[in-house]
Write a protein that holds these residues in place. Sequence first.
Motif, PDB file in Angstrom:
ATOM      1  N   VAL A 180     -17.327  42.128  19.466  1.00  0.00           N
ATOM      2  CA  VAL A 180     -17.760  40.859  19.432  1.00  0.00           C
ATOM      3  C   VAL A 180     -16.802  39.811  18.439  1.00  0.00           C
ATOM      4  N   ILE A 181     -16.172  38.978  19.212  1.00  0.00           N
ATOM      5  CA  ILE A 181     -15.352  38.234  18.494  1.00  0.00           C
ATOM      6  C   ILE A 181     -15.643  36.632  18.083  1.00  0.00           C
ATOM      7  N   LEU A 182     -16.232  36.160  17.309  1.00  0.00           N
ATOM      8  CA  LEU A 182     -16.613  34.700  17.304  1.00  0.00           C
ATOM      9  C   LEU A 182     -15.593  33.944  16.350  1.00  0.00           C
ATOM     10  N   GLY A 183     -15.477  32.644  16.808  1.00  0.00           N
ATOM     11  CA  GLY A 183     -14.752  31.691  15.870  1.00  0.00           C
ATOM     12  C   GLY A 183     -15.628  30.985  14.817  1.00  0.00           C
ATOM     13  N   GLU A 184     -15.106  29.677  14.274  1.00  0.00           N
ATOM     14  CA  GLU A 184     -15.691  28.978  13.282  1.00  0.00           C
ATOM     15  C   GLU A 184     -16.548  27.798  13.460  1.00  0.00           C
ATOM     16  N   ARG A 185     -16.180  27.360  14.901  1.00  0.00           N
ATOM     17  CA  ARG A 185     -17.171  26.185  15.253  1.00  0.00           C
ATOM     18  C   ARG A 185     -18.306  26.599  16.295  1.00  0.00           C
ATOM     19  N   GLU A 186     -19.398  26.417  15.823  1.00  0.00           N
ATOM     20  CA  GLU A 186     -20.532  26.793  16.828  1.00  0.00           C
ATOM     21  C   GLU A 186     -20.950  25.649  17.534  1.00  0.00           C
ATOM     22  N   ASP A 187     -20.451  24.644  17.354  1.00  0.00           N
ATOM     23  CA  ASP A 187     -20.990  23.419  17.994  1.00  0.00           C
ATOM     24  C   ASP A 187     -19.648  22.677  17.950  1.00  0.00           C
ATOM     25  N   ALA A 188     -19.508  21.739  18.918  1.00  0.00           N
ATOM     26  CA  ALA A 188     -18.190  20.936  19.152  1.00  0.00           C
ATOM     27  C   ALA A 188     -18.781  19.559  18.147  1.00  0.00           C
ATOM     28  N   THR A 189     -19.836  19.373  17.906  1.00  0.00           N
ATOM     29  CA  THR A 189     -20.214  18.164  16.869  1.00  0.00           C
ATOM     30  C   THR A 189     -20.282  18.382  15.432  1.00  0.00           C
ATOM     31  N   VAL A 190     -19.889  19.599  15.065  1.00  0.00           N
ATOM     32  CA  VAL A 190     -19.917  19.866  13.720  1.00  0.00           C
ATOM     33  C   VAL A 190     -18.590  19.267  12.894  1.00  0.00           C
ATOM     34  N   ASP A 191     -18.953  18.784  11.932  1.00  0.00           N
ATOM     35  CA  ASP A 191     -18.109  17.763  10.847  1.00  0.00           C
ATOM     36  C   ASP A 191     -16.879  18.791  10.630  1.00  0.00           C
ATOM     37  N   GLU A 192     -15.678  18.214  10.575  1.00  0.00           N
ATOM     38  CA  GLU A 192     -14.486  18.770  10.282  1.00  0.00           C
ATOM     39  C   GLU A 192     -13.794  18.241   9.152  1.00  0.00           C
ATOM     40  N   ASP A 193     -12.944  19.384   8.603  1.00  0.00           N
ATOM     41  CA  ASP A 193     -12.239  18.988   7.442  1.00  0.00           C
ATOM     42  C   ASP A 193     -10.810  18.650   7.799  1.00  0.00           C
ATOM     43  N   ASP A 194     -10.640  17.089   7.576  1.00  0.00           N
ATOM     44  CA  ASP A 194      -9.366  16.709   8.356  1.00  0.00           C
ATOM     45  C   ASP A 194      -7.991  17.267   7.862  1.00  0.00           C
ATOM     46  N   SER A 195      -8.165  17.659   6.420  1.00  0.00           N
ATOM     47  CA  SER A 195      -6.791  18.353   5.847  1.00  0.00           C
ATOM     48  C   SER A 195      -6.695  19.813   6.147  1.00  0.00           C
ATOM     49  N   ASP A 196      -7.480  20.585   6.813  1.00  0.00           N
ATOM     50  CA  ASP A 196      -7.255  21.927   7.351  1.00  0.00           C
ATOM     51  C   ASP A 196      -6.660  22.023   8.651  1.00  0.00           C
ATOM     52  N   THR A 197      -5.664  21.955   8.978  1.00  0.00           N
ATOM     53  CA  THR A 197      -4.998  21.895  10.283  1.00  0.00           C
ATOM     54  C   THR A 197      -4.569  23.162  10.757  1.00  0.00           C
ATOM     55  N   GLU A 198      -4.485  24.397  10.102  1.00  0.00           N
ATOM     56  CA  GLU A 198      -4.210  25.510  10.415  1.00  0.00           C
ATOM     57  C   GLU A 198      -4.874  26.058  11.824  1.00  0.00           C
ATOM     58  N   ARG A 199      -4.288  26.700  12.675  1.00  0.00           N
ATOM     59  CA  ARG A 199      -4.695  27.055  13.911  1.00  0.00           C
ATOM     60  C   ARG A 199      -5.736  28.290  13.770  1.00  0.00           C
ATOM     61  N   ARG A 200      -6.799  28.269  14.618  1.00  0.00           N
ATOM     62  CA  ARG A 200      -7.742  29.272  14.802  1.00  0.00           C
ATOM     63  C   ARG A 200      -7.710  30.103  15.982  1.00  0.00           C
ATOM     64  N   VAL A 201      -7.934  31.628  15.781  1.00  0.00           N
ATOM     65  CA  VAL A 201      -7.607  32.269  16.822  1.00  0.00           C
ATOM     66  C   VAL A 201      -8.597  33.485  16.984  1.00  0.00           C
ATOM     67  N   GLY A 202      -9.228  34.078  17.856  1.00  0.00           N
ATOM     68  CA  GLY A 202     -10.122  35.021  17.918  1.00  0.00           C
ATOM     69  C   GLY A 202      -9.114  36.350  17.782  1.00  0.00           C
ATOM     70  N   LEU A 203      -8.554  36.728  18.953  1.00  0.00           N
ATOM     71  CA  LEU A 203      -7.646  37.705  18.989  1.00  0.00           C
ATOM     72  C   LEU A 203      -6.297  37.596  19.091  1.00  0.00           C
ATOM     73  N   LEU A 204      -5.380  37.911  18.062  1.00  0.00           N
ATOM     74  CA  LEU A 204      -3.947  37.827  18.333  1.00  0.00           C
ATOM     75  C   LEU A 204      -3.061  38.971  18.605  1.00  0.00           C
ATOM     76  N   PHE A 205      -2.302  39.127  19.589  1.00  0.00           N
ATOM     77  CA  PHE A 205      -1.603  40.426  19.653  1.00  0.00           C
ATOM     78  C   PHE A 205      -0.306  40.146  20.205  1.00  0.00           C
ATOM     79  N   THR A 206       0.473  41.494  20.022  1.00  0.00           N
ATOM     80  CA  THR A 206       1.725  41.724  20.655  1.00  0.00           C
ATOM     81  C   THR A 206       1.725  42.340  21.880  1.00  0.00           C
ATOM     82  N   GLY A 207       1.061  43.479  21.918  1.00  0.00           N
ATOM     83  CA  GLY A 207       0.954  44.457  22.808  1.00  0.00           C
ATOM     84  C   GLY A 207       1.801  45.537  22.841  1.00  0.00           C
ATOM     85  N   PRO A 208       1.794  46.599  23.832  1.00  0.00           N
ATOM     86  CA  PRO A 208       0.959  46.466  25.005  1.00  0.00           C
ATOM     87  C   PRO A 208      -0.568  46.592  24.555  1.00  0.00           C
ATOM     88  N   VAL A 209      -1.499  45.870  24.937  1.00  0.00           N
ATOM     89  CA  VAL A 209      -2.813  45.857  24.545  1.00  0.00           C
ATOM     90  C   VAL A 209      -3.760  45.999  25.978  1.00  0.00           C
TER      91      VAL A 209
END
Length: 403
Positions: A180-209
């Motif tokens: 199970v891989i969950l992100g940070e935003r459980e709801d699209a209406t949650v307030d956000e920190d405008d200064s934190d622009t770093e990307r979010r990803v569940g699974l990042l890979f090179t492969g072969p996977v």
Amino acid sequence: MLARKPDGKLQPRLIPSDKDPNAFHITHPKNSLEGNVAVASEGRGFHFVFPVEPHGDKPYLNGLKPGDASRTALGLFERNTAHHNREYGLRIDDYMDKDGNVKEMMSGYNPRTDSTNSTSPLVLTQLTCFTGYGNGITNAHVRAGELSLSQFRVAKSKSGIVMLRGVRTERYEQKIEDSVILGEREDATVDEDDSDTERRVGLLFTGPVTLKNIYFDDFYKSNVYNSGAIGFAGKNSEAVTQNRMEEGISFGFSDPEQGNRMLKPDTDNDRGGNDVESFRDNGQVTHSSSPTTVLRSTSFHVTDQCYTRENWGPYAICNEDYAMMGISNIVNVKRVSHTDTVVTLDSEGDPVPKNTPFNVVLNRFHYHYVFSFGKDDFDFSRALKLRTSDKKQVIYFDQNLKL
């Protein structure tokens, strides 16, 4: 276990790694860890570091010789938890130099059947039942050869799981299943920190996977940062194929209405391997009724059986199967359709350097490829390197073919 760094004054550092203390700092791979909890360390929860030579007052007692550590199989790693560590929950990607300084390995952890022989067969690294959440950078980061992750549960980190390729000169597989891989935003209406622009990803890979029985959720849209459940690692210079999304891949949000199943890449970080990255999907990631291929949307790759999604960036979804090809000579490559439409591999129609990887459509009724070389006695069959998305698939060429 909780770890805090000494201040360097009243509390002197005893070893170089004290500047970023880990809850579990493991330098001998044969240690077994089962049922441990690493919480709120100022470094990493579980950090496997492979010394280039044995350390300690009596290094000969640990049974390792110089170079052995990164080629020795891990002991048991099962039912461990890491949460709210400042950097990583689990990290396997670093070595320790002879002075005790920890540095990124880059070539990864590649255990062998014979740890004294760097050419002996690779050994499978198995990590099971890991839980990670709230870790500052990544919940689980592993760069290795043969690798199996199972029953992982990760959530609320900038990266859930990062699986990177270790040694580059050999062929092997990595897989993740029953997780199970969950992100940070459980709801699209949650307030956000405008200064934190770093990307979010569940699974990042090179492969072969290979992915099987994975549930993704909480990757809802953000107005601040780029996010996605699945993504290819950037800065990849190696051409990799045979990435497969198999049965049991599911999502708790709709795409594109609520979030992104695919991470839109930062193309500024592209290298040669990113240009040909792809995976074969049985239809659950792309929400298709039949198997599809996801790959970079270039004119040479796409056909009339492909379409794009704006929120996936430079990727096309194609109702086609592909193979990856490379030729050990400077060559001009053309794809010709059954309607005589011609597309060149180089956008200007020029020859490409030798060993340039490219994807070809496996549809002999609708497409064929023309290769032009600068010399008459060139042996095409010997120069050809071909890899299919299915390792069991075999494609034959006339060994006497010369162009």
